[in-house]
Design a protein around this motif. Structure first.
Motif: not given
Length: 478
Positions: A149-172
């Motif tokens: 959840a921290s990756f999703d939240i931090a990436m939202r704050q940085a302006g990344f959209g769902p298509a960019e956030r989801e692979p990073v969360v999956l990577a963790a």
């Protein structure tokens, strides 16, 4: 083999750890757990009964009143800083949801900013977990959920959209699962000695890393090596009448002379000396001998972190035979873990000891000066403390400055590190069997992280509304 009925094994002490169980039995337990609590069910978010603002207000009673407005100010900087300070809110949300009951020693606050660079006693720079104030035995997936959840939240704050956030969360999540399955095939001693040496990582030049990304990582590593005790002494002290004294930087750093009258200062210095003497008894003989070569010079109150703001925290300046030989220790209050109300855990007699022993269980290399001590305050209240070196080669990576590729690499490193920490304390073979070889677990964690990031935004808005209405007082630092 004959299926084992693990539901009849009794309370926590029998469930964790199953150190005496065979590999076959541990794996059987993991597969049975999967049938009882499906991996897909881990996607479900069951919010706690109490709202976020009420939970945070409930923590005020045990905090220093004058610092509470600063805590809220730090939490209201952004949804991500809110998340960092709202471990108690997430604990309530995790407590009511489905859980595996595959117990490990949890960090309790495993968000992405609580990973970083630290020195080993052999003066090697390691990548590892940090901040164990909430450590407690519990189901392994709670830490994974907080990390994801921290990756999703931090990436939202940085302006990344769902298509960019989801692979990073999956990577963790995937890195955690894959590394845990690898540890399931190793001996207990191999797991215990496993670590991430950052110099070895840089020497191998991570696959696909650009020159710019490699240079940025190398710069962070070099900066970490410069952040040692002597750098802290230079930054936080000044020479007054020929002696080192803490610099006044209120409200973050307030020397004793500005906190109380002279008579009370002398009493508190005597209290700190007693705290140090008791703490020394929790160190090994060689480290106790090292500490004995220093004497107490000065004390200051220092505000740290986001969620910890308002708990008692002191920095203690010690010097040796001359003022050039100086060290700063941090004495930090340890309160009950936010996870404790939701888990049938062990009886804790000393919260500082809980933090220290949890850290030693999870970290590959801990601070050699880490110890604990309870102390009765000048007002007669008992507070539990743990003590450590204030700074000893410490570095962190700024998620708000990372590219998606850098975040992906960092997410994998965090997931692998968390798996190692859990494998040291829990039943890695049972957890690996539960996780499986497919991505069902990864997808469930992704779904949970997305849902929790939405809830976090709503909780942040509720705290903002409370501040706007005057229900809570906010006092930003100068």
């Amino acid at each position: 083999m004959t299926e084992v009925d693990w539901t009849q094994r009794g309370p926590l002490v029998d469930k964790w750890p199953i150190a005496y169980a065979s590999e076959a039995d541990q794996r059987a337990y993991g597969r049975q757990t999967r049938r009882r609590v499906s991996r897909r069910s881990l996607a479900e978010l069951v919010p706690g009964e109490q709202d976020a603002v009420s939970i945070l207000r409930g923590q005020e009673a045990n905090r220093i009143a004058e610092l509470i407005p600063l805590r809220y100010a730090r939490m209201l900087v952004s949804p991500f800083t809110f998340y960092r300070g709202a471990a108690a809110v997430m604990a309530a949300d995790l407590g009511g949801g489905p859980r595996s009951d595959l117990f490990v020693q949890l960090c309790g606050d495993a968000h992405l900013d609580n990973f970083g660079l630290f020195a080993s006693p052999e003066r090697r720079l390691m990548f590892d977990l940090n901040d164990f104030d909430e450590t407690y035995p519990g189901p392994f997936e709670w830490d994974v959920k907080r990390l994801a959840a921290s990756f999703d939240i931090a990436m939202r704050q940085a302006g990344f959209g769902p298509a960019e956030r989801e692979p990073v969360v999956l990577a963790a999540a995937s890195a955690y699962r894959r590394r845990m399955r690898r540890y399931a095939g190793r001996t207990s001693r191999e797991v215990f000695y496993s670590h991430i040496d950052i110099d070895a990582v840089l020497a191998s030049r991570p696959e696909g890393a650009t020159k710019e990304e490699f240079a940025a990582a190398s710069k962070t590593v070099a900066k970490a090596r410069s952040r040692d005790t002597m750098q802290a002494v230079r930054k936080l002290t000044e020479t007054v009448d020929g002696r080192p004294r803490f610099v006044s930087q209120p409200p973050v750093l307030v020397p004793l002379a500005e906190l109380m009258p002279t008579a009370d200062q002398n009493e508190l210095m005597a209290w700190i000396a007693m705290l140090l003497a008791g703490y020394a008894q929790t160190l090994s003989a060689d480290r106790r001998r090292l500490l004995q070569q220093y004497h107490l010079v000065e004390v200051a109150r220092r505000v740290v972190g986001v969620g910890s703001v308002g708990t008692a925290a002191w920095v203690v300046l010690l010097t040796g035979a001359n003022d050039a030989d100086a060290v700063i220790l941090q004495a930090k209050e340890a309160q009950e873990s936010v996870l404790a109300p939701y888990l049938a855990g062990p009886r804790i007699s000393h919260q500082g000891q809980r933090v220290v022993e949890g850290q030693r269980l999870m970290q590959a290399f801990g601070d050699p000066m880490l110890g604990w001590r309870e102390a009765v305050t000048l007002g007669g209240t008992r507070r539990d403390y743990y003590l450590r070196q204030f700074r000893d080669w410490k570095g962190s990576f700024d998620s708000q400055e990372m590219t998606v590729r850098q975040l992906t690499f960092y997410a994998r490193a965090c997931g692998q590190t968390l798996a190692r920490a859990h494998a040291r304390s829990g039943d890695r073979m049972a957890i690996a069997a539960y996780l499986g070889g497919g991505d069902a677990f990864d997808r469930a964690i992704l779904a949970f992280a997305t849902a929790y990031a939405d809830k976090n935004e709503a909780d942040y808005a509720a705290l903002r509304a409370a501040a706007d209405s005057g229900a809570i007082t906010v006092a930003p630092e100068p």
